[in-house]
Design an enzyme around this catalytic site. Structure first.
Site, PDB file in Angstrom:
ATOM      1  N   LYS A  52     -15.459 -35.856  25.140  1.00 11.09           N
ATOM      2  CA  LYS A  52     -14.490 -35.877  26.149  1.00 11.09           C
ATOM      3  C   LYS A  52     -14.872 -36.282  27.438  1.00 11.09           C
ATOM      4  O   LYS A  52     -14.312 -37.044  28.053  1.00 11.09           O
ATOM      5  CB  LYS A  52     -13.945 -34.451  26.149  1.00 11.09           C
ATOM      6  CG  LYS A  52     -13.065 -34.275  24.772  1.00 11.09           C
ATOM      7  CD  LYS A  52     -12.594 -32.637  24.493  1.00 11.09           C
ATOM      8  CE  LYS A  52     -11.896 -32.716  23.290  1.00 11.09           C
ATOM      9  NZ  LYS A  52     -11.462 -31.092  22.896  1.00 11.09           N
ATOM     10  N   GLN A  96     -12.353 -25.412  25.248  1.00 19.11           N
ATOM     11  CA  GLN A  96     -12.465 -25.655  23.828  1.00 19.11           C
ATOM     12  C   GLN A  96     -12.632 -24.541  23.065  1.00 19.11           C
ATOM     13  O   GLN A  96     -12.994 -23.532  23.195  1.00 19.11           O
ATOM     14  CB  GLN A  96     -14.082 -26.500  23.797  1.00 19.11           C
ATOM     15  CG  GLN A  96     -14.314 -27.128  22.607  1.00 19.11           C
ATOM     16  CD  GLN A  96     -13.484 -28.223  22.347  1.00 19.11           C
ATOM     17  OE1 GLN A  96     -13.140 -28.806  23.110  1.00 19.11           O
ATOM     18  NE2 GLN A  96     -13.065 -28.565  21.002  1.00 19.11           N
ATOM     19  N   ASP A 119      -4.102 -29.663  26.850  1.00 22.25           N
ATOM     20  CA  ASP A 119      -4.169 -29.837  25.568  1.00 22.25           C
ATOM     21  C   ASP A 119      -2.789 -29.446  24.942  1.00 22.25           C
ATOM     22  O   ASP A 119      -2.731 -29.402  23.632  1.00 22.25           O
ATOM     23  CB  ASP A 119      -4.820 -28.422  25.169  1.00 22.25           C
ATOM     24  CG  ASP A 119      -6.400 -28.818  24.729  1.00 22.25           C
ATOM     25  OD1 ASP A 119      -6.524 -29.939  23.892  1.00 22.25           O
ATOM     26  OD2 ASP A 119      -7.543 -28.133  24.957  1.00 22.25           O
TER      27      ASP A 119
HETATM   28  N1  GUN Z   1     -10.874 -27.421  19.135  1.00 19.98           N
HETATM   29  C1  GUN Z   1     -10.596 -28.187  17.997  1.00 19.98           C
HETATM   30  N2  GUN Z   1      -9.593 -29.082  18.626  1.00 19.98           N
HETATM   31  C2  GUN Z   1      -9.463 -29.041  19.743  1.00 19.98           C
HETATM   32  C3  GUN Z   1      -8.654 -29.386  20.791  1.00 19.98           C
HETATM   33  O1  GUN Z   1      -7.913 -30.378  20.849  1.00 19.98           O
HETATM   34  N3  GUN Z   1      -8.849 -28.898  21.946  1.00 19.98           N
HETATM   35  C4  GUN Z   1      -9.583 -27.810  22.453  1.00 19.98           C
HETATM   36  N4  GUN Z   1      -9.317 -27.296  23.420  1.00 19.98           N
HETATM   37  N5  GUN Z   1     -10.110 -27.154  21.530  1.00 19.98           N
HETATM   38  C5  GUN Z   1     -10.145 -27.876  20.185  1.00 19.98           C
END
Ligand code: GUN
Length: 294
Positions: A52, A96, A119
């Site tokens: 990311k 995350q 998110d």
């Molecule tokens: N863990 C797995 N997928 C995601 C996501 O799209 N965002 C976040 N913050 N954690 C994740």
């Protein structure tokens, strides 16, 4: 069979975003700034967050990675979120998941300012999604909608079976595909671990979205000819023949299913890269909203 190429499509989306950022730079505007909070050293989470941050660099965004130790308390994480909520240089941020067991995920997600929740996990944004109001659509379902749209896959009046009811993928996916919107207007069935006769359902599906996290679960005998198959799975399966000791497996038995499907997403290179592109898109949206406010 046509591959739904998430790598290529996400590269296209990132190029579009980079173009917008370069216009912002020419106009002396502040570029979008995404922050990511990572608690602990979960291998998969470290890989995703790293990807990311790298994607931010690629499109010209600012990024900040906040790495906290596994033993971080819930209050310390809430303090970090408070600071990010109040930092006007940050347009959007993510925490995350999964979090260490001693931290209540809901307490954390609810502490995020919904205007910075790129998110789309905050109840306010999930509520807005269910009411067809402008919101941040969470990145994985958003990426799947974008793939379906960009490949002109008909969805109106089609039967979609979503396998999995997770808050991150299955639930929002089922809402989006039933909405009156591009890649929407479908008749959606949500299947889960208590569903009876799953094969009977998937065999009637024009589109199957496999998001249950069980490697190679969906096999060719479970689908009809020319079905569209979206594979959301990304499980690390131990594999001693690989240098890193594991391989990445999807929820679909690609070898058999791809012989019968009309369109299918590969793993890797399908839904995964789209998720990152859509997070960037949400961050750009957060930036454009904040520029209206300030
Ligand atoms: N863990 C797995 N997928 C995601 C996501 O799209 N965002 C976040 N913050 N954690 C994740």
């Amino acid at each position: 069979m046509i591959l739904l190429d998430g790598k290529q499509t996400s590269a296209q989306i990132k190029a579009e975003i980079a173009e917008t950022v370069s216009t912002m730079v020419q106009q002396n505007k502040r570029v979008p700034h995404l922050a990511a909070v990572l608690v602990g050293t979960n291998g998969a989470s470290m890989t995703y967050v790293g990807a990311k941050v790298k994607a931010c660099e690629l499109v010209g965004f600012e990024s900040t990675l906040i790495e906290l130790p596994e033993e971080t308390s819930e209050q310390e994480l809430l303090d970090t979120i408070y600071n990010l909520n109040n930092n006007s240089d940050i347009d959007g941020f993510i925490v995350q998941l999964p979090l260490p067991k001693h931290i209540n995920e809901n307490h954390i997600l609810m502490a995020i300012n919904p205007d910075k929740d790129v998110d789309g996990f905050h109840p306010m944004n999930v509520g807005r999604l269910t009411l067809d109001l402008p919101t941040f659509i969470s990145a994985t379902p958003y990426g799947i909608m974008e793939l379906l749209e960009r490949y002109n896959i008909p969805t109106s009046g089609k039967h979609v079976v979503v396998i999995g009811r997770s808050h991150i993928v299955g639930r929002p996916m089922s809402i989006l595909m039933s909405q009156k919107r591009p890649a929407g207007n479908a008749t959606v069935t949500v299947a889960h671990s208590r569903t009876k006769n799953l094969s009977e359902l998937t065999k009637t599906a024009d589109i199957v979205i496999a998001a249950l996290g069980m490697p190679e679960f969906l096999t060719s005998d479970m689908i009809k000819d020319d079905a569209v198959i979206i594979d959301v799975g990304i499980t690390r399966v131990p594999d001693s023949s690989k240098k890193r000791g594991y391989r990445i497996a999807g929820d679909v038995d690609f070898e058999s299913v791809s012989q019968k499907a009309s369109y299918i997403t590969p793993v890797p290179g399908g839904v995964g890269p789209m998720t990152i592109a859509m997070l960037l898109k949400n961050t750009l949206l957060a930036r454009s909203r904040s520029s209206v406010a300030s």
